[in-house]
Write a protein that holds these residues in place. Structure first.
Motif, PDB file in Angstrom:
ATOM      1  N   ALA A 156       8.640 -13.626  27.225  1.00  0.00           N
ATOM      2  CA  ALA A 156       7.506 -14.487  27.289  1.00  0.00           C
ATOM      3  C   ALA A 156       7.329 -15.074  25.759  1.00  0.00           C
ATOM      4  N   TRP A 157       7.904 -16.230  25.374  1.00  0.00           N
ATOM      5  CA  TRP A 157       7.526 -16.837  24.307  1.00  0.00           C
ATOM      6  C   TRP A 157       6.331 -17.610  23.997  1.00  0.00           C
ATOM      7  N   SER A 158       5.843 -17.686  22.734  1.00  0.00           N
ATOM      8  CA  SER A 158       4.518 -18.212  22.741  1.00  0.00           C
ATOM      9  C   SER A 158       4.430 -19.893  22.569  1.00  0.00           C
ATOM     10  N   ASP A 159       5.969 -20.448  22.690  1.00  0.00           N
ATOM     11  CA  ASP A 159       5.989 -21.782  22.734  1.00  0.00           C
ATOM     12  C   ASP A 159       7.331 -22.252  23.484  1.00  0.00           C
ATOM     13  N   ARG A 160       7.336 -23.551  23.941  1.00  0.00           N
ATOM     14  CA  ARG A 160       8.399 -23.986  24.560  1.00  0.00           C
ATOM     15  C   ARG A 160       9.692 -23.858  23.729  1.00  0.00           C
ATOM     16  N   ASP A 161       9.629 -24.192  22.554  1.00  0.00           N
ATOM     17  CA  ASP A 161      10.868 -24.204  21.494  1.00  0.00           C
ATOM     18  C   ASP A 161      11.473 -22.820  21.639  1.00  0.00           C
ATOM     19  N   ALA A 162      10.710 -21.935  21.343  1.00  0.00           N
ATOM     20  CA  ALA A 162      11.234 -20.500  21.267  1.00  0.00           C
ATOM     21  C   ALA A 162      12.131 -20.172  22.457  1.00  0.00           C
ATOM     22  N   ALA A 163      11.276 -20.459  23.813  1.00  0.00           N
ATOM     23  CA  ALA A 163      12.022 -20.057  24.893  1.00  0.00           C
ATOM     24  C   ALA A 163      13.467 -21.042  24.940  1.00  0.00           C
ATOM     25  N   ILE A 164      13.685 -22.009  24.513  1.00  0.00           N
ATOM     26  CA  ILE A 164      14.864 -22.726  24.582  1.00  0.00           C
ATOM     27  C   ILE A 164      15.805 -22.226  23.735  1.00  0.00           C
ATOM     28  N   SER A 165      15.390 -22.007  22.555  1.00  0.00           N
ATOM     29  CA  SER A 165      16.054 -21.414  21.491  1.00  0.00           C
ATOM     30  C   SER A 165      16.864 -20.079  21.789  1.00  0.00           C
ATOM     31  N   ASP A 166      16.087 -19.408  22.447  1.00  0.00           N
ATOM     32  CA  ASP A 166      16.534 -17.940  23.041  1.00  0.00           C
ATOM     33  C   ASP A 166      17.362 -18.322  24.175  1.00  0.00           C
ATOM     34  N   ALA A 167      17.118 -19.257  25.044  1.00  0.00           N
ATOM     35  CA  ALA A 167      18.435 -19.638  26.082  1.00  0.00           C
ATOM     36  C   ALA A 167      19.491 -20.113  25.438  1.00  0.00           C
ATOM     37  N   THR A 168      19.706 -20.759  24.283  1.00  0.00           N
ATOM     38  CA  THR A 168      20.791 -21.526  23.834  1.00  0.00           C
ATOM     39  C   THR A 168      21.663 -20.086  23.517  1.00  0.00           C
ATOM     40  N   LYS A 169      21.028 -18.976  22.533  1.00  0.00           N
ATOM     41  CA  LYS A 169      21.565 -18.014  22.387  1.00  0.00           C
ATOM     42  C   LYS A 169      22.115 -17.134  23.242  1.00  0.00           C
ATOM     43  N   THR A 170      21.536 -17.192  24.219  1.00  0.00           N
ATOM     44  CA  THR A 170      21.657 -16.264  25.344  1.00  0.00           C
ATOM     45  C   THR A 170      23.223 -17.141  25.958  1.00  0.00           C
ATOM     46  N   ILE A 171      23.169 -18.273  26.095  1.00  0.00           N
ATOM     47  CA  ILE A 171      24.520 -19.050  26.624  1.00  0.00           C
ATOM     48  C   ILE A 171      25.408 -18.682  25.767  1.00  0.00           C
ATOM     49  N   ASP A 172      25.234 -18.867  24.431  1.00  0.00           N
ATOM     50  CA  ASP A 172      26.437 -18.452  23.356  1.00  0.00           C
ATOM     51  C   ASP A 172      26.951 -17.222  23.527  1.00  0.00           C
ATOM     52  N   ARG A 173      25.974 -16.199  23.692  1.00  0.00           N
ATOM     53  CA  ARG A 173      26.492 -14.864  24.154  1.00  0.00           C
ATOM     54  C   ARG A 173      27.282 -14.599  25.395  1.00  0.00           C
ATOM     55  N   LEU A 174      26.741 -15.188  26.523  1.00  0.00           N
ATOM     56  CA  LEU A 174      27.485 -15.232  27.663  1.00  0.00           C
ATOM     57  C   LEU A 174      29.139 -15.803  27.592  1.00  0.00           C
ATOM     58  N   GLN A 175      29.068 -16.663  26.713  1.00  0.00           N
ATOM     59  CA  GLN A 175      30.505 -17.452  26.602  1.00  0.00           C
ATOM     60  C   GLN A 175      31.247 -16.465  25.597  1.00  0.00           C
ATOM     61  N   GLN A 176      30.882 -15.776  24.574  1.00  0.00           N
ATOM     62  CA  GLN A 176      31.567 -14.888  24.011  1.00  0.00           C
ATOM     63  C   GLN A 176      32.051 -13.530  24.692  1.00  0.00           C
ATOM     64  N   ARG A 177      30.940 -13.211  25.441  1.00  0.00           N
ATOM     65  CA  ARG A 177      31.178 -12.020  26.113  1.00  0.00           C
ATOM     66  C   ARG A 177      32.252 -11.866  27.084  1.00  0.00           C
ATOM     67  N   TYR A 178      31.929 -13.098  28.146  1.00  0.00           N
ATOM     68  CA  TYR A 178      32.678 -13.092  29.359  1.00  0.00           C
ATOM     69  C   TYR A 178      33.971 -14.184  29.256  1.00  0.00           C
ATOM     70  N   GLY A 179      33.703 -14.813  27.992  1.00  0.00           N
ATOM     71  CA  GLY A 179      34.920 -15.670  28.018  1.00  0.00           C
ATOM     72  C   GLY A 179      34.816 -17.212  28.922  1.00  0.00           C
ATOM     73  N   MET A 180      33.505 -17.469  29.215  1.00  0.00           N
ATOM     74  CA  MET A 180      33.474 -18.461  30.270  1.00  0.00           C
ATOM     75  C   MET A 180      33.783 -19.885  29.371  1.00  0.00           C
ATOM     76  N   THR A 181      34.198 -20.789  30.333  1.00  0.00           N
ATOM     77  CA  THR A 181      34.824 -22.078  29.961  1.00  0.00           C
ATOM     78  C   THR A 181      33.743 -22.764  30.699  1.00  0.00           C
TER      79      THR A 181
END
Length: 76
Positions: free
Chosen positions: A45-70
């Motif tokens: 639970a982030w204190s603002d919308r931008d922080a939540a979106i930033s966390d989501a982009t980092k999660t997407i990057d990790r998913l792609q690195q870890r699972y090799g998703m295209t």
């Protein structure tokens, strides 16, 4: 917001508690360790919308690195 083949939606749960949900833009599930997920609610639970979106982009990057998703391009 579209980022790297995912749509990111931010939403507030309670006052000042921002979250993000991601979904592939082609509507296919994300498969993690054999389990399909149509959407993923991300992180804290982030204190603002931008922080939540930033966390989501980092999660997407990790998913792609870890699972090799295209991910599909936005034009798909």
């Amino acid at each position: 917001m579209i980022y790297s083949g995912f749509e990111i939606k931010s939403f507030e749960v309670g006052k000042g508690q921002w979250h993000a949900r991601i979904q592939r833009i082609d509507q296919e599930p994300v498969v993690i360790d054999g389990m399909p997920f149509p959407t993923l609610d991300i992180g804290f639970a982030w204190s603002d919308r931008d922080a939540a979106i930033s966390d989501a982009t980092k999660t997407i990057d990790r998913l792609q690195q870890r699972y090799g998703m295209t991910m599909p391009s936005a034009s798909t």
